[in-house]
Every structure is written in C-alpha cells, then in structure tokens.
Scaffold this motif. Structure first.
Motif, PDB file in Angstrom:
ATOM      1  N   VAL A   1       0.832  -1.210   0.000  1.00 62.09           N
ATOM      2  CA  VAL A   1       0.000   0.000   0.000  1.00 62.09           C
ATOM      3  C   VAL A   1       0.865   1.259   0.000  1.00 62.09           C
ATOM      4  O   VAL A   1       0.593   2.202  -0.755  1.00 62.09           O
ATOM      5  CB  VAL A   1      -0.987  -0.010   1.186  1.00 62.09           C
ATOM      6  CG1 VAL A   1      -1.693   1.333   1.327  1.00 62.09           C
ATOM      7  CG2 VAL A   1      -2.007  -1.132   1.013  1.00 62.09           C
ATOM      8  N   GLU A   2       1.913   1.306   0.815  1.00 61.10           N
ATOM      9  CA  GLU A   2       2.761   2.505   0.850  1.00 61.10           C
ATOM     10  C   GLU A   2       3.463   2.734  -0.485  1.00 61.10           C
ATOM     11  O   GLU A   2       3.570   3.869  -0.953  1.00 61.10           O
ATOM     12  CB  GLU A   2       3.772   2.415   1.987  1.00 61.10           C
ATOM     13  CG  GLU A   2       3.147   2.630   3.348  1.00 61.10           C
ATOM     14  CD  GLU A   2       4.172   2.639   4.474  1.00 61.10           C
ATOM     15  OE1 GLU A   2       5.383   2.761   4.192  1.00 61.10           O
ATOM     16  OE2 GLU A   2       3.736   2.534   5.631  1.00 61.10           O
ATOM     17  N   ALA A   3       3.925   1.670  -1.122  1.00 61.85           N
ATOM     18  CA  ALA A   3       4.553   1.809  -2.438  1.00 61.85           C
ATOM     19  C   ALA A   3       3.520   2.257  -3.469  1.00 61.85           C
ATOM     20  O   ALA A   3       3.819   3.082  -4.341  1.00 61.85           O
ATOM     21  CB  ALA A   3       5.197   0.493  -2.864  1.00 61.85           C
ATOM     22  N   ALA A   4       2.307   1.756  -3.366  1.00 69.93           N
ATOM     23  CA  ALA A   4       1.242   2.169  -4.287  1.00 69.93           C
ATOM     24  C   ALA A   4       0.906   3.643  -4.088  1.00 69.93           C
ATOM     25  O   ALA A   4       0.620   4.356  -5.055  1.00 69.93           O
ATOM     26  CB  ALA A   4       0.002   1.303  -4.086  1.00 69.93           C
ATOM     27  N   GLN A   5       0.956   4.117  -2.849  1.00 67.82           N
ATOM     28  CA  GLN A   5       0.734   5.543  -2.591  1.00 67.82           C
ATOM     29  C   GLN A   5       1.850   6.371  -3.220  1.00 67.82           C
ATOM     30  O   GLN A   5       1.597   7.439  -3.787  1.00 67.82           O
ATOM     31  CB  GLN A   5       0.623   5.800  -1.091  1.00 67.82           C
ATOM     32  CG  GLN A   5      -0.664   5.253  -0.507  1.00 67.82           C
ATOM     33  CD  GLN A   5      -0.700   5.306   1.008  1.00 67.82           C
ATOM     34  OE1 GLN A   5       0.335   5.170   1.684  1.00 67.82           O
ATOM     35  NE2 GLN A   5      -1.885   5.491   1.550  1.00 67.82           N
ATOM     36  N   ALA A   6       3.087   5.891  -3.147  1.00 62.78           N
ATOM     37  CA  ALA A   6       4.194   6.579  -3.812  1.00 62.78           C
ATOM     38  C   ALA A   6       3.976   6.577  -5.327  1.00 62.78           C
ATOM     39  O   ALA A   6       4.247   7.577  -6.006  1.00 62.78           O
ATOM     40  CB  ALA A   6       5.528   5.918  -3.453  1.00 62.78           C
ATOM     41  N   ALA A   7       3.463   5.480  -5.861  1.00 60.77           N
ATOM     42  CA  ALA A   7       3.148   5.406  -7.292  1.00 60.77           C
ATOM     43  C   ALA A   7       2.071   6.423  -7.648  1.00 60.77           C
ATOM     44  O   ALA A   7       2.149   7.082  -8.695  1.00 60.77           O
ATOM     45  CB  ALA A   7       2.702   3.994  -7.665  1.00 60.77           C
ATOM     46  N   ALA A   8       1.077   6.583  -6.785  1.00 61.70           N
ATOM     47  CA  ALA A   8       0.009   7.562  -7.024  1.00 61.70           C
ATOM     48  C   ALA A   8       0.575   8.983  -7.051  1.00 61.70           C
ATOM     49  O   ALA A   8       0.179   9.799  -7.885  1.00 61.70           O
ATOM     50  CB  ALA A   8      -1.079   7.436  -5.958  1.00 61.70           C
ATOM     51  N   ARG A   9       1.517   9.263  -6.161  1.00 63.77           N
ATOM     52  CA  ARG A   9       2.138  10.589  -6.158  1.00 63.77           C
ATOM     53  C   ARG A   9       2.948  10.816  -7.437  1.00 63.77           C
ATOM     54  O   ARG A   9       2.960  11.922  -7.989  1.00 63.77           O
ATOM     55  CB  ARG A   9       2.989  10.773  -4.902  1.00 63.77           C
ATOM     56  CG  ARG A   9       2.142  10.956  -3.636  1.00 63.77           C
ATOM     57  CD  ARG A   9       2.985  11.327  -2.416  1.00 63.77           C
ATOM     58  NE  ARG A   9       3.690  10.180  -1.880  1.00 63.77           N
ATOM     59  CZ  ARG A   9       3.203   9.331  -0.986  1.00 63.77           C
ATOM     60  NH1 ARG A   9       1.980   9.495  -0.504  1.00 63.77           N
ATOM     61  NH2 ARG A   9       3.940   8.321  -0.557  1.00 63.77           N
ATOM     62  N   LEU A  10       3.615   9.777  -7.934  1.00 61.90           N
ATOM     63  CA  LEU A  10       4.359   9.898  -9.183  1.00 61.90           C
ATOM     64  C   LEU A  10       3.405  10.099 -10.368  1.00 61.90           C
ATOM     65  O   LEU A  10       3.670  10.914 -11.255  1.00 61.90           O
ATOM     66  CB  LEU A  10       5.252   8.672  -9.401  1.00 61.90           C
ATOM     67  CG  LEU A  10       6.123   8.675 -10.648  1.00 61.90           C
ATOM     68  CD1 LEU A  10       6.982   9.937 -10.762  1.00 61.90           C
ATOM     69  CD2 LEU A  10       6.998   7.428 -10.665  1.00 61.90           C
ATOM     70  N   CYS A  11       2.281   9.392 -10.370  1.00 63.61           N
ATOM     71  CA  CYS A  11       1.251   9.618 -11.398  1.00 63.61           C
ATOM     72  C   CYS A  11       0.816  11.079 -11.372  1.00 63.61           C
ATOM     73  O   CYS A  11       0.669  11.715 -12.425  1.00 63.61           O
ATOM     74  CB  CYS A  11       0.030   8.736 -11.145  1.00 63.61           C
ATOM     75  SG  CYS A  11       0.263   6.977 -11.396  1.00 63.61           S
ATOM     76  N   LEU A  12       0.614  11.611 -10.173  1.00 64.80           N
ATOM     77  CA  LEU A  12       0.181  13.000 -10.040  1.00 64.80           C
ATOM     78  C   LEU A  12       1.252  13.961 -10.546  1.00 64.80           C
ATOM     79  O   LEU A  12       0.931  14.952 -11.206  1.00 64.80           O
ATOM     80  CB  LEU A  12      -0.185  13.314  -8.593  1.00 64.80           C
ATOM     81  CG  LEU A  12      -0.727  14.715  -8.383  1.00 64.80           C
ATOM     82  CD1 LEU A  12      -2.044  14.911  -9.132  1.00 64.80           C
ATOM     83  CD2 LEU A  12      -0.906  14.999  -6.913  1.00 64.80           C
TER      84      LEU A  12
END
Length: 154
Positions: free
Chosen positions: A59-70
């Motif tokens: 989940v934390e890595a996916a949140q980092a991925a979401a920030r990179l998408c943003l």
C-alpha cells in the motif's frame, strides 16, 4: 506562495512533456476545462512500480506510485497552461485506478495520496470530486493510473 512553489516544496519535479506515440491526446482543452489523460507511475519513460496491490506492490509503495502519477499529470497541466498553473481555478474531478489482487477493497486509500497532495498544492482550489476503483490490470503492469479534469481561467 505560488502553485509552482508549493509543487517544489512538496518535492515534486515536473517531468518534461513528451507527446506520446499513440492514438490519443495527452490532454484536451474545451470551454475552460483541461482534461488530462490517465498518467502512470513512469519516470524518464520507464515504469517505477509494477504489480498489483497489495501483493507485489504494498500500500505505501502504491501511494508513492500515485504521487508519481500526479507529478506526471501536473507536468501535462503545466504544458497545457504554458507554465502558468495559476490559471487553474479548481479541480473538477480526479479518477484513480488501482490494479488490485482479489479481495483488496481499499483502492481509495491508495488514491488518497494523490488527493492529499492536490489539496496541499492547490489549497481550497484542490478540493475535488473523485473516483477510486480497484481494477484487474493497468497498462504496462502499473499498479496505479490517475486522470483529472481542471477548471481554468481564460
């Protein structure tokens, strides 16, 4: 503090906008609405995260991925506004898609990372309607994809 100053304070480096070699536009402008196509967690054209949540991507890595998408999404917003992000008057809608393992039903927790960042960067203008869905797969094996529509000043 300007929007760009808040982006830099959040540690975001806006990528250069390179037109995709595909059958779609990275963004469209229509009657004061800027719609940006789904952005993946790519850096320099390469996937930084691959897999489904919470199996191969926590989940934390996916949140980092979401920030990179943003960050990639904001790069296109910057290109579409000729570098004047102050033209953004509001965020109409954010769509977030999370590639999930069967049984994982907390896609909103992943997309919250992008929503929190938008609220920090744009303050009151950052509040938005949102869609957060878990899906079976995303392009290139990405765990997250985010798209958005912004309201612009003329």
């Amino acid at each position: 503090m300007s929007v760009l100053d808040r982006i830099h304070a959040a540690g975001i480096v806006l990528p250069a906008a390179e037109m995709p070699r595909a059958l779609y536009a990275p963004y469209t402008l229509h009657h004061g609405l800027l719609t940006i196509s789904g952005q993946l967690p790519l850096q320099d054209g390469k996937p930084m995260f691959i897999g489904r949540v919470p199996g191969t991507v926590g989940v934390e890595a996916a949140q980092a991925a979401a920030r990179l998408c943003l960050a990639n999404l904001l790069g296109w917003a910057c290109a579409a506004t000729d570098g004047n992000l102050e033209r953004i008057r509001g965020i109409v809608r954010v769509g977030g898609y999370v590639a999930v393992e069967p049984g994982f039903d907390d896609a909103p927790l992943v997309i919250n990372a992008a929503s929190e960042l938008l609220n920090r960067i744009f303050a009151e203008r950052g509040r938005h309607a949102r869609l957060a869905l878990g899906v079976a797969s995303l392009p290139f094996g990405a765990p997250v994809e985010i798209e958005a529509t912004f309201a612009l000043d003329a």
